[in-house]
Design an enzyme around this catalytic site. Structure first.
Site, short mmCIF file in Angstrom:
data_model
loop_
_atom_site.label_atom_id
_atom_site.label_comp_id
_atom_site.label_asym_id
_atom_site.label_seq_id
_atom_site.Cartn_x
_atom_site.Cartn_y
_atom_site.Cartn_z
N CYS A 94 6.40 35.86 -97.06
CA CYS A 94 5.37 34.98 -96.39
C CYS A 94 5.99 33.70 -96.17
O CYS A 94 6.66 33.42 -95.40
CB CYS A 94 4.20 35.11 -97.50
SG CYS A 94 2.65 34.79 -96.52
N HIS A 195 2.67 40.54 -99.97
CA HIS A 195 2.56 40.52 -101.38
C HIS A 195 1.96 41.71 -102.09
O HIS A 195 2.02 42.50 -101.48
CB HIS A 195 1.37 39.44 -101.70
CG HIS A 195 1.49 38.14 -100.92
ND1 HIS A 195 2.61 37.15 -101.36
CD2 HIS A 195 1.27 37.57 -99.99
CE1 HIS A 195 2.43 36.03 -100.57
NE2 HIS A 195 1.70 36.35 -99.76
N1 GLN Z 1 1.40 28.97 -95.46
C1 GLN Z 1 1.60 30.17 -94.78
C2 GLN Z 1 0.62 30.44 -93.87
O1 GLN Z 1 -0.57 30.66 -94.12
C3 GLN Z 1 2.18 30.94 -95.92
C4 GLN Z 1 1.05 31.45 -96.68
C5 GLN Z 1 1.56 32.63 -97.93
O2 GLN Z 1 2.67 32.30 -98.36
N2 GLN Z 1 0.65 33.22 -98.35
O3 GLN Z 1 1.10 31.23 -93.07
#
Ligand code: GLN
Length: 242
Positions: A94, A195
């Site tokens: 992510c 995740h």
């Molecule tokens: N901040 C990033 C987004 O919203 C990654 C989010 C995350 O790692 N869950 O795209």
């Protein structure tokens, strides 16, 4: 690899570790030990230099501001780029995935340079956040069973010509560009929006990282089936009508 000992580096847990992504480190450690390897684990905080002698580097997800701070520090430090240049395996989730690309949109709405380890560019999606369960078919040459995970991101990621999609989604958004791709990889550098933690739900990917680190085509079987119930449960939950 040296002396049967695998060095696993968990990058910036103080900034990048949402939704239990630390579980990815635990799964790699466990599956390595089950194969008789000694594991040295290094948790590298964002005020510490990233060692360049690791075999496998893991990076998690994060909120927008910590993501920018992590990108700034990783660029300044240079250790992760040097390690990848030496052939280390890098697996990112992510926010970590976005950081490995050429650039992403930061919390200030600006284009933030990434590390350029993956041929991807991330922008901010105009629509709703991509949130929910994901199922996907992992890229054929990797020869792995289906991907399960969940996603929660606003960023969307476009693949350049030298990045291969890690998977094609059957359910969920993945990279969020509407082309059905999820994640990216290039040689030994991997990125995913999943995740779960993703390596707990998909230990076949942890084994792929170990095979790459050991430079072998196969590993001894791990005496371990707990994850099958987790996979079955999550796949069933994702495919059953609400
Ligand atoms: N901040 C990033 C987004 O919203 C990654 C989010 C995350 O790692 N869950 O795209």
């Amino acid at each position: 690899m040296s002396d049967n000992s695998l060095r696993v580096v968990w990058v910036y847990p103080d900034l990048l570790s949402t939704y239990g992504d630390q579980g990815n480190v635990l799964v790699v450690e466990r599956r390595a030990r089950q194969r008789g390897l000694q594991v040295e684990r290094y948790d590298v905080r964002s005020d510490q230099p990233v060692p360049t002698s690791g075999d496998i580097y893991l990076i998690g997800g994060g909120e927008d501001r910590p993501q920018r701070l992590a990108a700034e520090r990783l660029r300044r430090d240079g250790g992760l780029n040097r390690a990848a240049g030496n052939g280390a395996i890098v697996f990112s989730v992510c926010a970590g995935y976005q950081i490995l690309g050429h650039e992403f949109i930061n919390d200030l709405g600006e284009r933030e340079p990434g590390l350029g380890l993956l041929d991807v560019v991330s922008t901010r999606g105009e629509g709703a956040r991509c949130v929910g369960d994901v199922l996907g078919d992992i890229d054929g040459p990797l020869g792995l069973p289906q991907l399960t995970g969940f996603e929660n991101h606003q960023g969307i990621t476009h693949l350049g010509p030298s990045a291969r999609p890690l998977a094609r989604v059957r359910l969920g958004q993945g990279n969020g560009t509407g082309d059905g791709t999820e994640g990216a990889y290039n040689d030994a550098v991997f990125g995913t929006y999943m995740h779960g933690p993703v390596l707990a739900r998909n230990p076949q990917i942890a084994d792929l990282l170990l095979k790459l680190a050991l430079d072998v085509n196969a590993l001894p079987p791990a005496d371990d089936r707990w994850y099958e119930a987790l996979r079955d449960e999550r796949i069933a939950a994702a495919t059953q009508p609400a």
